[in-house]
Design an enzyme around this catalytic site. Structure first.
Site, PDB file in Angstrom:
ATOM      1  N   LYS A 194       0.842  -1.201   0.000  1.00  0.00           N
ATOM      2  CA  LYS A 194       0.000   0.000   0.000  1.00  0.00           C
ATOM      3  C   LYS A 194       0.879   1.253   0.000  1.00  0.00           C
ATOM      4  O   LYS A 194       0.688   2.154  -0.789  1.00  0.00           O
ATOM      5  CB  LYS A 194      -0.923  -0.014   1.224  1.00  0.00           C
ATOM      6  CG  LYS A 194      -1.770   1.222   1.337  1.00  0.00           C
ATOM      7  CD  LYS A 194      -2.724   1.174   2.510  1.00  0.00           C
ATOM      8  CE  LYS A 194      -3.438   2.529   2.623  1.00  0.00           C
ATOM      9  NZ  LYS A 194      -4.345   2.598   3.753  1.00  0.00           N
ATOM     10  N   GLU A 200      10.792  -4.446   4.277  1.00  0.00           N
ATOM     11  CA  GLU A 200      10.884  -5.861   3.897  1.00  0.00           C
ATOM     12  C   GLU A 200      10.545  -6.047   2.417  1.00  0.00           C
ATOM     13  O   GLU A 200      11.240  -6.742   1.669  1.00  0.00           O
ATOM     14  CB  GLU A 200       9.922  -6.714   4.740  1.00  0.00           C
ATOM     15  CG  GLU A 200      10.226  -6.756   6.220  1.00  0.00           C
ATOM     16  CD  GLU A 200       9.490  -5.662   7.011  1.00  0.00           C
ATOM     17  OE1 GLU A 200       9.297  -4.551   6.473  1.00  0.00           O
ATOM     18  OE2 GLU A 200       9.126  -5.923   8.165  1.00  0.00           O
ATOM     19  N   GLY A 254      -4.590  -1.631   4.921  1.00  0.00           N
ATOM     20  CA  GLY A 254      -3.727  -2.751   4.521  1.00  0.00           C
ATOM     21  C   GLY A 254      -4.339  -4.112   4.821  1.00  0.00           C
ATOM     22  O   GLY A 254      -4.374  -5.003   3.980  1.00  0.00           O
ATOM     23  N   ARG A 255      -4.870  -4.266   6.039  1.00  0.00           N
ATOM     24  CA  ARG A 255      -5.409  -5.590   6.417  1.00  0.00           C
ATOM     25  C   ARG A 255      -6.800  -5.834   5.858  1.00  0.00           C
ATOM     26  O   ARG A 255      -7.405  -6.873   6.120  1.00  0.00           O
ATOM     27  CB  ARG A 255      -5.359  -5.748   7.937  1.00  0.00           C
ATOM     28  CG  ARG A 255      -5.998  -4.632   8.713  1.00  0.00           C
ATOM     29  CD  ARG A 255      -5.623  -4.682  10.196  1.00  0.00           C
ATOM     30  NE  ARG A 255      -6.084  -3.511  10.934  1.00  0.00           N
ATOM     31  CZ  ARG A 255      -5.416  -2.366  11.016  1.00  0.00           C
ATOM     32  NH1 ARG A 255      -4.263  -2.219  10.406  1.00  0.00           N
ATOM     33  NH2 ARG A 255      -5.890  -1.350  11.718  1.00  0.00           N
ATOM     34  N   GLU A 340      -4.215  -6.137  14.950  1.00  0.00           N
ATOM     35  CA  GLU A 340      -3.778  -4.811  14.499  1.00  0.00           C
ATOM     36  C   GLU A 340      -4.941  -3.831  14.591  1.00  0.00           C
ATOM     37  O   GLU A 340      -4.747  -2.630  14.756  1.00  0.00           O
ATOM     38  CB  GLU A 340      -3.216  -4.885  13.069  1.00  0.00           C
ATOM     39  CG  GLU A 340      -2.225  -3.773  12.772  1.00  0.00           C
ATOM     40  CD  GLU A 340      -1.373  -4.015  11.526  1.00  0.00           C
ATOM     41  OE1 GLU A 340      -0.162  -4.245  11.651  1.00  0.00           O
ATOM     42  OE2 GLU A 340      -1.946  -3.979  10.421  1.00  0.00           O
ATOM     43  N   HIS A 371      -3.417 -32.658  18.288  1.00  0.00           N
ATOM     44  CA  HIS A 371      -2.216 -33.394  18.670  1.00  0.00           C
ATOM     45  C   HIS A 371      -1.092 -32.450  19.062  1.00  0.00           C
ATOM     46  O   HIS A 371       0.065 -32.847  19.121  1.00  0.00           O
ATOM     47  CB  HIS A 371      -1.786 -34.310  17.515  1.00  0.00           C
ATOM     48  CG  HIS A 371      -2.891 -35.238  17.102  1.00  0.00           C
ATOM     49  ND1 HIS A 371      -3.140 -36.427  17.746  1.00  0.00           N
ATOM     50  CD2 HIS A 371      -3.855 -35.110  16.156  1.00  0.00           C
ATOM     51  CE1 HIS A 371      -4.187 -37.015  17.186  1.00  0.00           C
ATOM     52  NE2 HIS A 371      -4.646 -36.233  16.227  1.00  0.00           N
ATOM     53  N   LYS A 487       9.789   0.391  13.638  1.00  0.00           N
ATOM     54  CA  LYS A 487      10.359   0.726  12.320  1.00  0.00           C
ATOM     55  C   LYS A 487      11.403   1.838  12.468  1.00  0.00           C
ATOM     56  O   LYS A 487      12.482   1.790  11.871  1.00  0.00           O
ATOM     57  CB  LYS A 487       9.251   1.187  11.367  1.00  0.00           C
ATOM     58  CG  LYS A 487       8.240   0.102  11.005  1.00  0.00           C
ATOM     59  CD  LYS A 487       7.203   0.635  10.029  1.00  0.00           C
ATOM     60  CE  LYS A 487       6.093  -0.379   9.783  1.00  0.00           C
ATOM     61  NZ  LYS A 487       5.011   0.107   8.941  1.00  0.00           N
TER      62      LYS A 487
HETATM   63  O1  F6P Z   1       2.582  -3.718  10.049  1.00  0.00           O
HETATM   64  C1  F6P Z   1       2.218  -2.465   9.624  1.00  0.00           C
HETATM   65  C2  F6P Z   1       1.668  -2.455   8.240  1.00  0.00           C
HETATM   66  O2  F6P Z   1       1.496  -1.119   7.910  1.00  0.00           O
HETATM   67  C3  F6P Z   1       0.368  -3.231   8.059  1.00  0.00           C
HETATM   68  O3  F6P Z   1      -0.736  -2.533   8.495  1.00  0.00           O
HETATM   69  C4  F6P Z   1       0.402  -3.461   6.601  1.00  0.00           C
HETATM   70  O4  F6P Z   1      -0.518  -4.438   6.194  1.00  0.00           O
HETATM   71  C5  F6P Z   1       1.839  -3.863   6.402  1.00  0.00           C
HETATM   72  O5  F6P Z   1       2.554  -3.043   7.297  1.00  0.00           O
HETATM   73  C6  F6P Z   1       2.379  -3.724   5.011  1.00  0.00           C
HETATM   74  O6  F6P Z   1       2.289  -2.395   4.577  1.00  0.00           O
HETATM   75  P1  F6P Z   1       2.395  -2.031   3.039  1.00  0.00           P
HETATM   76  O7  F6P Z   1       1.255  -2.694   2.328  1.00  0.00           O
HETATM   77  O8  F6P Z   1       2.298  -0.534   2.995  1.00  0.00           O
HETATM   78  O9  F6P Z   1       3.711  -2.538   2.531  1.00  0.00           O
END
Ligand code: F6P
Length: 516
Positions: A194, A200, A254-255, A340, A371, A487
């Protein structure tokens, strides 16, 4: 006052054996089964009676739940700290979107994504002269968990689409594994982010580009990338062709984003028709949430039960036990969605929130979890209410394994409820070990079948029930400021800017030779 009623009712019910309560309720003709949009919700094994439920509805009404729901669905600003609405439902049905510009955006981007997906599936899109055989989604959090859950759940509907792989971790082995056996000329990367600024994702996307460049040359690598982002300029600046950048608005959290362009890898892997059925299932749940009376409204009922268990009975966690190999990733998905969204302590105005927020969510897939951690659920001193999720078709299946799967799920709910008393007369040494206290509540969610529409409805049920809980707790479910500090500190560590960090952390960096 109403919250006091809830506490009093809970106190009264705590004196009763859960099995007695269930028997009385059944005699009173109050079965507590509800259904909508291809799902059934059974809350008959909860520590609830008619009076407690009545008080919960009264409480929800005192929090103006219907008006709050209407504010959400009509696109008002419900995410106050970011000044945004939360209109992810727009991707299920354009009908409810307020502004035509927003409806246009949704329709345009949906059509573009479907067209591109068809081109990839048919072989019309061949950046290196080969039919794309693998799509690798690079993303994390909401840009990973939703696509991953849906890909796994609906794999049997994928037809001849390319295989779907996922890379989320900074550990290089994750991307390596996603690329194991891949033909670089037949691989497409979808960078889903987003913000298009997540460390990452950007580092993995760069590593993917280096991998491609090493095989097919830097000049051709870019053509193997598409992006899904609310920051399309940043995606283009990263070197992804603007034609292959699929955007979505910032009012899709995002979620909550799997319905938007973030679902691009699914649209390609499963095909636009399957993806449309998935959205239609969610839309059916939206319609139900918007119009059903509170007393029959699945997201409202589920939200009230989860609030009751967390805020009134005080159970800190909830276990999600999915009895379908196709739903192995459901608990992971719900963990982000719920924790979240509901892991907050203050109201939108910044005051102390009256409720404790959401529960810790954890779980896995049955019967495997029987199990591993079910021992703890049955005889541990702590109680975690369980959500069983099963498939109705399994109950009458011709395949004995599916019937056994359903039987196991039913048996676990019954064992948690009833427990077992082993007499010390009969087994003097083992009675205490073999006795099980019971009295442990559970809910059951049944999907008519494991199909795209039912999955869509299941996810939408949880999205809306999270909203209901947020209203009851008086918190904003759509922001996530708590993830920011980590972060910032990571950036400081990578830059070597740690003079102000705590002594333990500085000693750790020193000891491990981080800067040597
Ligand atoms: O963990 C924080 C967060 O902003 C989540 O809400 C989101 O889904 C994720 O990082 C990834 O963010 P992006 O889609 O901006 O890479």
């Amino acid at each position: 006052m109403i919250r006091n009623n809830l506490k009093e009712r809970a106190h009264h019910l705590s004196d009763l054996a859960l099995s007695e309560l269930v028997t009385t309720r059944a005699k009173d003709g109050n079965p507590l089964f509800y259904s909508a949009a291809g799902l059934e919700l059974d809350i008959s094994k909860q520590r609830l009676d008619t009076e407690a439920l009545g008080s919960l509805f009264e409480f929800a009404r005192s929090r103006e739940i219907e008006a709050q729901r209407d504010r959400l669905l009509s696109g008002e600003i419900v995410n106050a700290t970011e000044g945004r609405s939360a209109l992810h439902m727009a991707y299920r049905s354009g009908a409810r979107i307020t502004g035509s510009a927003e409806a246009d955006l949704v329709q345009r981007t949906q059509a573009q994504a479907a067209e591109f997906a068809n081109q990839v599936r048919s072989g019309a899109f061949q950046p290196s002269g080969k039919h794309i055989g693998r799509v690798v989604n690079i993303g994390i959090g909401g840009s990973d968990l939703g696509p991953r859950l849906v890909a796994d759940a609906l794999l049997e509907f994928a037809g001849s689409g390319p295989e779907m792989r996922f890379a989320a971790s900074l550990d290089p082995s994750d991307l390596r594994q996603a690329l194991h056996g891949a033909d670089p000329e037949a691989t497409l990367f979808v960078v889903a982010s987003k913000s298009f600024s997540t460390q990452e994702t950007l580092m993995s996307a760069q590593a993917a580009r280096d991998w491609l460049a090493g095989h097919i040359g830097a000049d051709r690598a870019g053509a193997h990338f598409a992006a899904a982002s609310a920051a399309p300029d940043k995606a283009s600046a990263f070197g992804i062709s603007p034609d292959l950048v699929f955007d979505f608005p910032d009012w899709v959290g995002g979620r909550y984003s799997v319905w938007s362009a973030v679902g691009l890898s699914l649209e390609i892997g499963l095909g636009p028709d399957v993806f449309a059925e998935f959205r239609a299932g969610a839309q059916a749940m939206d319609e139900h949430f918007a119009s059903a009376p509170l007393e029959e409204n699945l997201p409202v009922l589920k939200g009230l039960v989860d609030y009751w268990n967390r805020a009134v009975l005080g159970y800190p966690s909830r276990c999600v036990a999915a009895y379908s190999a196709r739903l192995t990733k459901l608990a992971d998905y719900l963990q982000q969605l719920e924790m979240e969204s509901l892991g907050k302590s203050v109201t939108p105005a910044g005051d102390d929130a009256s409720g404790p927020g959401g529960a810790l969510v954890w779980g896995g897939a049955g019967t495997e979890i029987q199990h591993s951690f079910f021992q703890w659920l049955h005889q541990g001193k702590d109680i975690a209410p369980v959500d069983f999720v099963g498939i109705r078709r399994h109950f009458a299946s011709d395949d004995p394994r599916e019937r056994a799967l359903a039987a196991n799920m039913i048996a676990q709910g019954a064992a948690l409820l009833e427990g077992r008393e082993v007499s010390a007369d009969q087994e003097p040494e083992l009675a205490a070990h073999k006795s099980m206290p019971g009295g442990r509540p559970s809910s059951l969610i049944l999907l008519d079948d494991m199909d795209p529409a039912a999955l869509g409805a299941l996810i939408a049920l949880h999205e809306h029930k999270v909203f209901v809980e947020s209203v009851l707790n008086e918190i904003n479910p759509f922001d996530q400021w708590g993830v920011e500090l980590g972060k910032v500190l990571t950036t400081g560590i990578l830059k070597g800017d740690t003079a102000e960090y705590d002594a333990s952390t500085r000693a750790l960096l020193e000891r491990t030779g981080f800067y040597s």
